[in-house]
Design a protein around this motif. Structure first.
Motif, short mmCIF file in Angstrom:
data_model
loop_
_atom_site.label_atom_id
_atom_site.label_comp_id
_atom_site.label_asym_id
_atom_site.label_seq_id
_atom_site.Cartn_x
_atom_site.Cartn_y
_atom_site.Cartn_z
N GLY A 45 14.08 34.65 34.49
CA GLY A 45 15.48 35.22 34.47
C GLY A 45 15.98 35.45 32.97
N LYS A 46 15.19 34.97 31.95
CA LYS A 46 15.46 35.08 30.51
C LYS A 46 15.75 36.24 30.43
CE LYS A 46 11.97 33.73 28.40
NZ LYS A 46 11.44 35.28 27.54
N SER A 47 15.02 37.56 30.31
CA SER A 47 15.41 38.71 29.95
C SER A 47 16.46 39.18 30.59
CB SER A 47 14.20 39.66 30.16
OG SER A 47 13.09 38.96 29.51
N ALA A 48 16.61 39.14 31.77
CA ALA A 48 17.84 39.67 32.77
C ALA A 48 18.97 39.02 32.15
CB ALA A 48 17.50 39.44 34.12
N ALA A 69 11.05 40.21 21.55
CA ALA A 69 9.93 39.69 21.14
C ALA A 69 9.09 39.03 22.11
CB ALA A 69 10.41 38.53 20.13
N ASP A 70 9.20 39.63 23.43
CA ASP A 70 8.11 39.35 24.20
C ASP A 70 7.14 40.71 24.05
OD1 ASP A 70 6.34 38.70 26.28
OD2 ASP A 70 8.18 38.30 27.83
N LEU A 71 6.44 40.38 23.00
CA LEU A 71 5.68 41.74 22.35
C LEU A 71 4.59 42.34 23.31
CD1 LEU A 71 5.14 40.36 18.57
CD2 LEU A 71 7.04 41.62 19.63
N PRO A 74 7.34 43.51 26.82
CA PRO A 74 8.56 43.61 26.61
C PRO A 74 9.35 44.45 27.96
CG PRO A 74 7.45 45.59 25.48
CD PRO A 74 6.30 44.50 26.27
N SER A 75 10.88 43.93 28.08
CA SER A 75 11.25 44.43 29.22
C SER A 75 12.72 44.62 29.21
CB SER A 75 11.22 43.20 30.37
OG SER A 75 11.93 42.16 29.88
N ILE A 76 13.36 44.33 27.94
CA ILE A 76 14.81 44.89 27.68
C ILE A 76 15.15 46.15 27.82
CG2 ILE A 76 16.47 44.70 26.05
CD1 ILE A 76 15.92 41.99 27.14
N VAL A 162 17.29 37.31 20.42
CA VAL A 162 15.89 37.49 20.66
C VAL A 162 15.30 37.05 21.95
CG1 VAL A 162 13.69 36.75 19.21
CG2 VAL A 162 15.78 36.87 18.12
N ASP A 163 14.57 37.83 22.35
CA ASP A 163 14.16 37.58 23.79
C ASP A 163 12.58 37.18 23.54
OD1 ASP A 163 13.68 37.44 26.39
OD2 ASP A 163 13.24 39.49 26.99
N LEU A 164 12.49 35.85 23.51
CA LEU A 164 11.02 35.30 23.47
C LEU A 164 10.13 35.42 24.56
CD1 LEU A 164 11.87 32.07 21.18
CD2 LEU A 164 11.21 34.29 20.26
MG MG Z 1 11.26 38.38 30.04
#
Ligand code: MG
Ligand code: ADP
Length: 304
Positions: A45-48, A69-71, A74-76, A162-164
């Protein structure tokens, strides 16, 4: 005109890399805090959570940028209801996409305009795929992150999230690029996830000033029959471990199917369901993160 991913941009000591490093220092000097979201495993659930926390703070008037940065995954942008179309860079700089609530988003998704998607990987001895022209098909992950942080025109922002990508190696990548980064950990309570997160916390303890805290997600669900919060999965001992090593547990969030559904639709949960228990917890969590970042921020302006 140079293209954004030019052929030598990741070369150690190469002109592009030196310039990227200088630009990161300059870009970050005006930012109150750079907060990177770490998870040892994917799907926790990190990105959400990041998207919703950023939204709460934007609603409160903060100027927020998000670097996805979840290259490779990506999901943001879709989570925020944005079209993830590809865009070009403006010369060697990148203009963030304008998201809802004034959020400024930068993602590998709109890079580059070329024919094939780029694969971001650890390239130690040069690319393994044949490269064509000045636009590589395979890029060093670290160099790409450096480029995104250095070449984005963030403008006047208070916070950068930063979303890693999942994985403890991201901690090193991020702190190598920007030592002033503050880290947030998220995990769900399964023993597997908690175990991997405990290991990540141990690693992060080498950088004790960098850790803001831990968020336990999907820590239970509201049972319709007994009207109590019941555990969703066998409970790992992440919280206890975090407390043992002196890292704050910032929040324990429930599982709420409406949260998953909002993410799927690209609708911001905290806007749609602010009065739910989960909505209220997310608002409180966002302000706790903002406060923790402010308390820790002395380093940002000075150590960049
Ligand atoms: Mg994610
Ligand atoms: N507390 C929660 N309740 C319900 N669904 C959740 C919750 N947290 C995350 N999700 C859902 O779980 C899925 C994985 O979340 P995501 O943010 O993509 O994970 P990660 O970035 O850690 O890989 C998404 O569909 C998201 O909406």
């Amino acid at each position: 005109m140079r293209v954004f991913w030019d052929a030598d941009f990741g070369e150690p000591g190469g002109p592009s890399r030196v310039e990227d490093e200088a630009r990161i220092r300059s870009n970050l000097s005006a930012v109150r805090a750079l907060i990177a979201w770490v998870s040892a495993r994917g799907g926790v659930g990190k990105s959400a959570l990041l998207a919703n926390i950023a939204a709460v703070l934007a609603l409160a008037g903060r100027k927020i940028a998000i670097v996805d940065a979840d290259l490779n995954s990506p999901s943001i942008m879709p989570m925020l209801g944005m079209k993830a179309g590809r865009r070009g860079a403006i010369g060697d700089e990148l203009e963030p996409a304008a998201g809802p609530l004034g959020l400024r988003i930068v993602s590998s998704e709109f890079l580059p305009e070329g024919d094939l998607p780029i694969s971001f990987a650890d390239i130690d001895e040069g690319p393994t795929l044949p490269q064509n022209g000045s636009r590589p098909k395979e890029c060093s992950y670290l160099a790409a992150m450096r480029r995104l942080l250095g070449r984005t025109r963030f403008g006047a922002v208070d916070l950068i999230f930063v979303d890693l990508a999942p994985g403890t190696e991201q901690i090193y990548r991020m702190l190598k690029i920007a030592p002033q980064t503050k880290l947030l950990f998220s995990s769900h309570p399964s023993e597997l996830s908690a175990r991997a997160t405990r290991a990540a916390i141990e690693i992060a303890q080498q950088f004790p000033d960098s850790v803001l805290g831990v968020i336990e997600n999907m820590a239970g669900f509201n049972c319709d029959s007994c009207h109590r919060v019941r555990p969703l999965m066998p409970y790992g001992s992440l919280g206890a471990h975090a407390r043992e090593v002196g890292i704050p547990v910032l929040e324990r969030l429930p599982f709420d199917p409406r949260f998953a559904e909002s993410c799927e639709r690209g609708v911001i949960f905290v806007r749609e369901y602010p009065q739910t228990p989960m909505g209220k917890q997310l608002v409180a969590l966002a302000h706790a993160i903002d406060k923790a970042a402010s308390n820790a921020q002395a380093g940002v302006a000075t150590s960049a």
